[in-house]
Every structure is written in structure tokens, then in C-alpha cells.
Scaffold this motif. Structure first.
Motif, PDB file in Angstrom:
ATOM      1  N   MET A  37       0.824  -1.207   0.000  1.00 42.27           N
ATOM      2  CA  MET A  37       0.000   0.000   0.000  1.00 42.27           C
ATOM      3  C   MET A  37       0.859   1.258   0.000  1.00 42.27           C
ATOM      4  N   LEU A  38       1.978   1.238   0.736  1.00 42.17           N
ATOM      5  CA  LEU A  38       2.883   2.385   0.759  1.00 42.17           C
ATOM      6  C   LEU A  38       3.508   2.620  -0.611  1.00 42.17           C
ATOM      7  N   ALA A  39       3.853   1.535  -1.311  1.00 40.49           N
ATOM      8  CA  ALA A  39       4.417   1.674  -2.655  1.00 40.49           C
ATOM      9  C   ALA A  39       3.428   2.380  -3.577  1.00 40.49           C
ATOM     10  N   ILE A  40       2.150   2.008  -3.461  1.00 34.55           N
ATOM     11  CA  ILE A  40       1.118   2.610  -4.318  1.00 34.55           C
ATOM     12  C   ILE A  40       0.885   4.072  -3.960  1.00 34.55           C
ATOM     13  N   SER A  41       0.789   4.384  -2.665  1.00 34.14           N
ATOM     14  CA  SER A  41       0.543   5.774  -2.261  1.00 34.14           C
ATOM     15  C   SER A  41       1.741   6.660  -2.607  1.00 34.14           C
ATOM     16  N   THR A  42       2.958   6.116  -2.499  1.00 36.38           N
ATOM     17  CA  THR A  42       4.151   6.884  -2.888  1.00 36.38           C
ATOM     18  C   THR A  42       4.158   7.138  -4.385  1.00 36.38           C
ATOM     19  N   ALA A  43       3.794   6.119  -5.171  1.00 36.52           N
ATOM     20  CA  ALA A  43       3.705   6.295  -6.622  1.00 36.52           C
ATOM     21  C   ALA A  43       2.660   7.344  -6.971  1.00 36.52           C
ATOM     22  N   ALA A  44       1.524   7.305  -6.268  1.00 33.47           N
ATOM     23  CA  ALA A  44       0.470   8.297  -6.520  1.00 33.47           C
ATOM     24  C   ALA A  44       0.940   9.696  -6.167  1.00 33.47           C
ATOM     25  N   ASN A  45       1.706   9.820  -5.085  1.00 37.72           N
ATOM     26  CA  ASN A  45       2.252  11.134  -4.717  1.00 37.72           C
ATOM     27  C   ASN A  45       3.150  11.687  -5.819  1.00 37.72           C
ATOM     28  N   ILE A  46       3.925  10.797  -6.448  1.00 37.35           N
ATOM     29  CA  ILE A  46       4.782  11.219  -7.559  1.00 37.35           C
ATOM     30  C   ILE A  46       3.940  11.726  -8.724  1.00 37.35           C
ATOM     31  N   LEU A  47       2.778  11.093  -8.916  1.00 35.17           N
ATOM     32  CA  LEU A  47       1.923  11.440 -10.062  1.00 35.17           C
ATOM     33  C   LEU A  47       1.068  12.687  -9.844  1.00 35.17           C
ATOM     34  N   THR A  48       1.001  13.191  -8.619  1.00 34.81           N
ATOM     35  CA  THR A  48       0.134  14.347  -8.337  1.00 34.81           C
ATOM     36  C   THR A  48       0.579  15.610  -9.066  1.00 34.81           C
ATOM     37  N   SER A  49       1.835  15.650  -9.485  1.00 31.17           N
ATOM     38  CA  SER A  49       2.331  16.855 -10.178  1.00 31.17           C
ATOM     39  C   SER A  49       1.885  16.913 -11.637  1.00 31.17           C
ATOM     40  N   ASN A  50       1.199  15.867 -12.107  1.00 28.26           N
ATOM     41  CA  ASN A  50       0.748  15.816 -13.505  1.00 28.26           C
ATOM     42  C   ASN A  50      -0.721  16.199 -13.628  1.00 28.26           C
ATOM     43  N   SER A  51      -1.109  16.576 -14.829  1.00 27.66           N
ATOM     44  CA  SER A  51      -2.519  16.878 -15.102  1.00 27.66           C
ATOM     45  C   SER A  51      -2.834  16.542 -16.546  1.00 27.66           C
ATOM     46  N   ASP A  52      -4.098  16.160 -16.773  1.00 33.09           N
ATOM     47  CA  ASP A  52      -4.599  15.833 -18.109  1.00 33.09           C
ATOM     48  C   ASP A  52      -3.796  14.730 -18.796  1.00 33.09           C
ATOM     49  N   LEU A  53      -3.391  13.737 -18.004  1.00 34.52           N
ATOM     50  CA  LEU A  53      -2.637  12.622 -18.565  1.00 34.52           C
ATOM     51  C   LEU A  53      -3.383  11.302 -18.334  1.00 34.52           C
ATOM     52  N   ASN A  54      -3.015  10.311 -19.142  1.00 30.13           N
ATOM     53  CA  ASN A  54      -3.553   8.962 -18.997  1.00 30.13           C
ATOM     54  C   ASN A  54      -2.533   8.138 -18.205  1.00 30.13           C
ATOM     55  N   LEU A  55      -2.858   7.814 -16.945  1.00 23.45           N
ATOM     56  CA  LEU A  55      -1.901   7.210 -16.032  1.00 23.45           C
ATOM     57  C   LEU A  55      -2.318   5.792 -15.657  1.00 23.45           C
ATOM     58  N   ALA A  56      -1.324   4.972 -15.317  1.00 25.36           N
ATOM     59  CA  ALA A  56      -1.598   3.607 -14.863  1.00 25.36           C
ATOM     60  C   ALA A  56      -0.673   3.261 -13.706  1.00 25.36           C
ATOM     61  N   ILE A  57      -1.262   2.671 -12.662  1.00 19.50           N
ATOM     62  CA  ILE A  57      -0.486   2.089 -11.571  1.00 19.50           C
ATOM     63  C   ILE A  57      -0.703   0.585 -11.633  1.00 19.50           C
ATOM     64  N   ILE A  58       0.384  -0.166 -11.720  1.00 14.40           N
ATOM     65  CA  ILE A  58       0.297  -1.610 -11.931  1.00 14.40           C
ATOM     66  C   ILE A  58       0.901  -2.332 -10.724  1.00 14.40           C
ATOM     67  N   THR A  59       0.142  -3.248 -10.152  1.00 15.46           N
ATOM     68  CA  THR A  59       0.574  -3.974  -8.962  1.00 15.46           C
ATOM     69  C   THR A  59       0.205  -5.444  -9.072  1.00 15.46           C
ATOM     70  N   ASN A  60       0.961  -6.290  -8.386  1.00 10.37           N
ATOM     71  CA  ASN A  60       0.617  -7.718  -8.357  1.00 10.37           C
ATOM     72  C   ASN A  60      -0.087  -8.095  -7.060  1.00 10.37           C
ATOM     73  N   SER A  61      -0.458  -7.096  -6.264  1.00 11.49           N
ATOM     74  CA  SER A  61      -1.113  -7.357  -4.984  1.00 11.49           C
ATOM     75  C   SER A  61      -2.631  -7.386  -5.143  1.00 11.49           C
ATOM     76  N   GLU A  62      -3.192  -8.581  -5.157  1.00 11.52           N
ATOM     77  CA  GLU A  62      -4.644  -8.711  -5.247  1.00 11.52           C
ATOM     78  C   GLU A  62      -5.314  -8.206  -3.973  1.00 11.52           C
ATOM     79  N   SER A  63      -4.645  -8.384  -2.823  1.00 11.59           N
ATOM     80  CA  SER A  63      -5.233  -7.942  -1.559  1.00 11.59           C
ATOM     81  C   SER A  63      -5.406  -6.432  -1.522  1.00 11.59           C
ATOM     82  N   VAL A  64      -4.455  -5.695  -2.078  1.00  7.99           N
ATOM     83  CA  VAL A  64      -4.564  -4.231  -2.117  1.00  7.99           C
ATOM     84  C   VAL A  64      -5.691  -3.813  -3.051  1.00  7.99           C
TER      85      VAL A  64
END
Length: 282
Positions: free
Chosen positions: A137-164
Motif C-alpha cells: 500500500m505504501l508503494a502505491i501511495s508513494t507512486a500516486a504522490n509522484i503522479l500528483t504533479s501531472n494533469s490531463d494525462l492517462n496514467l496507470a499504476i500496476i501492482t501484483n497485490s490482489e489484496s490491495v
């Protein structure tokens, strides 16, 4: 083992410790004039981490932004190269890992030619009090924090954690780790198109394998400065109380002395488990 049998008394103590921690993390304070003060002292004696902030928030219902799409391509589609990540402006792979001592989170931002650089690769070491779910979950939230500086883009976060991914579909939030993750994901989705995509682990998917390597590297690094995951999960408390339970059971049987007749009865039980019989010679 027979000589490490859990007695009802010790099991009841373990359950009392877990129940008390559940109350403690909600803000309940021990009182000197009631019985649960003894349980509280036992919990603190087992581990000092029980006095650290808990990974807990009072029950909330928080909606993940409805523009965020969660996708589950099959393993075969990934292996047949039918999942085209090139359609995204930015594609981030995340992963969590653990070794015998600590945990780690890894983030890999896929860019043209898949070149590695400090700008697109990140390893985050976590302490031994973390959990694999917190690392993911921390990996995903950190990745999302990195992406907050962008706008009007098509973004993807890819994870192998089914539980998350399953957790993000559940509107109920009970942990700080999940709350922080959902809030930052919603922030990203307000100005971008965001998709969550599941990827099978250890399947030769280059971005996922790189994120796994970064997480594995992080899991053997020492945490420098504040712990990225400073809150203690209930599952970790259950783990240390279970260790305490096994130690207490072992001690109880180690110090117990049996009469010769009792020893013979115990040996007969043990031998019978393996299909043998024990008879006394006359």
C-alpha cells in the motif's frame, strides 16, 4: 509437538492481549483500579512496539474516485503481450517485499527504452514491524504522490497485490495506511485519467520484475530517518502475541516434572501416534 501443547489458560491470555490491543488503539486508556491494567502491563512487557501509534482510524466510508478504473487482465493476456502499457502517458509498477528481518517497497516508472535512472526507480526500506500489506500500500501511495504533479494525462499504476486491489474496492477504511492511499489516489484522479491494473507476479513482465527487484533491495537496507510506515498493524501484534504464546507453552512443559508412571503413559501416546505399541518387559 506434544510437549508444546497450548493450554487453555495461556490461550485465554493471548486472546485477552489481542482484545486489549484492539481497544487500546481506539483510544481507550487503562485504569489502575480495574483488572485490565494487568493485561496492559503484560502487553507492554511482551513488546515496546505496542505503545507506538497504531495503524488504525475509526471506521470511515470513503469512495475511491469513480473515474479510477480497476482492471484485471488474465495472466495469459500478459504473457501473450495483449496488455499494451504504451497507451499510457506514465505507467508505474509497484511492489512490496520481505525478508527474514525487514520489509521493502519498490517503485519503477516505465519510460521509453526502459532505461533505469534515479528519477524512475525507487527503493523504500521499512522496519520489521511493518507488514507486506503496508509495504504494498505504501508503494502505491508513494507512486500516486509522484503522479500528483501531472494533469490531463492517462496514467496507470500496476501492482501484483490482489489484496490491495480488493481493499481499494471496499469502501470501508479502518487503517491510516489505506486512508492515506485512497486520499492521494483521489487527488491524482481529479486531474488525470487513472487506471489500476493487476499483473501476475514472477511472470517475466519487465516492469513488474524491476519493481520486485527494487522492493527486494529495499528489504535489506537499513531504515534511515523516520520510518515510512511508523504505525503498527493489528496483524503484527497478533504475530508477536502468537510468538509469546508458543514460548510460554514451551516453558510450561520444559519445567514440568512427571512421575515414572506418567512418563510411560506419555510415551505410549507418542508411540501410538506412529502405529507402535509400548509394553513393559516382565
Amino acid at each position: 509437538m506434544l510437549f508444546s501443547v497450548i493450554t487453555l489458560e495461556i490461550k485465554a491470555q493471548q486472546l485477552a492481549l489481542n482484545c486489549w490491543y484492539r481497544l487500546l488503539r481506539t483510544g481507550v486508556k487503562p485504569h489502575l483500579d480495574v483488572g485490565h491494567q494487568k493485561v496492559h502491563k503484560m502487553l507492554v512487557e511482551i513488546s515496546t512496539v505496542t505503545s507506538q501509534p497504531a495503524d488504525f482510524v475509526h471506521k470511515n466510508i470513503i469512495f475511491v474516485d469513480n473515474t479510477i478504473k480497476l482492471l484485471y487482465p488474465s495472466k495469459d493476456r500478459w504473457l501473450d503481450n495483449q496488455v499494451d502499457t504504451s497507451v499510457f502517458d506514465i505507467c508505474v509498477f509497484t511492489n512490496g517485499s520481505l525478508n527474514e528481518l525487514c520489509f521493502g517497497a519498490g517503485i519503477f516508472i516505465e519510460i521509453e527504452n526502459n532505461e533505469d535512472s534515479p528519477d524512475n526507480s525507487l527503493s523504500i526500506p521499512l522496519s520489521k514491524t511493518a507488514t507486506i500489506f503496508q509495504a504494498e500500500m505504501l508503494a502505491i501511495s508513494t507512486a500516486a504522490n509522484i503522479l500528483t504533479s501531472n494533469s490531463d494525462l492517462n496514467l496507470a499504476i500496476i501492482t501484483n497485490s490482489e489484496s490491495v486491489m480488493e481493499s481499494l474496492q471496499n469502501l470501508v477504511v479502518r487503517t491510516k495506511t489505506k486512508l492515506n492511499c485512497v486520499l492521494v489516489l483521489n487527488q491524482v484522479a481529479q486531474s488525470n485519467q487513472l487506471k489500476f491494473i493487476w499483473v501476475p507476479s514472477q511472470s517475466g513482465i519487465q516492469g513488474n520484475d524491476r519493481a520486485d527487484e527494487l522492493a527486494t533491495t529495499a528489504s535489506v537496507l537499513e531504515v534511515m530517518g523516520p520510518d515510512p510506515a511508523p504505525t503498527i498493524a493489528l496483524s503484527y501484534i497478533k504475530f508477536i502475541t502468537k510468538e509469546w504464546l508458543n514460548d510460554k507453552a514451551h516453558q510450561k512443559w520444559s519445567y514440568r516434572r512427571f512421575s515414572p508412571d506418567q512418563n510411560i503413559r506419555i510415551l505410549r501416546i507418542v508411540f501410538s501416534l506412529f502405529g507402535y505399541s509400548l509394553t513393559q518387559k516382565r
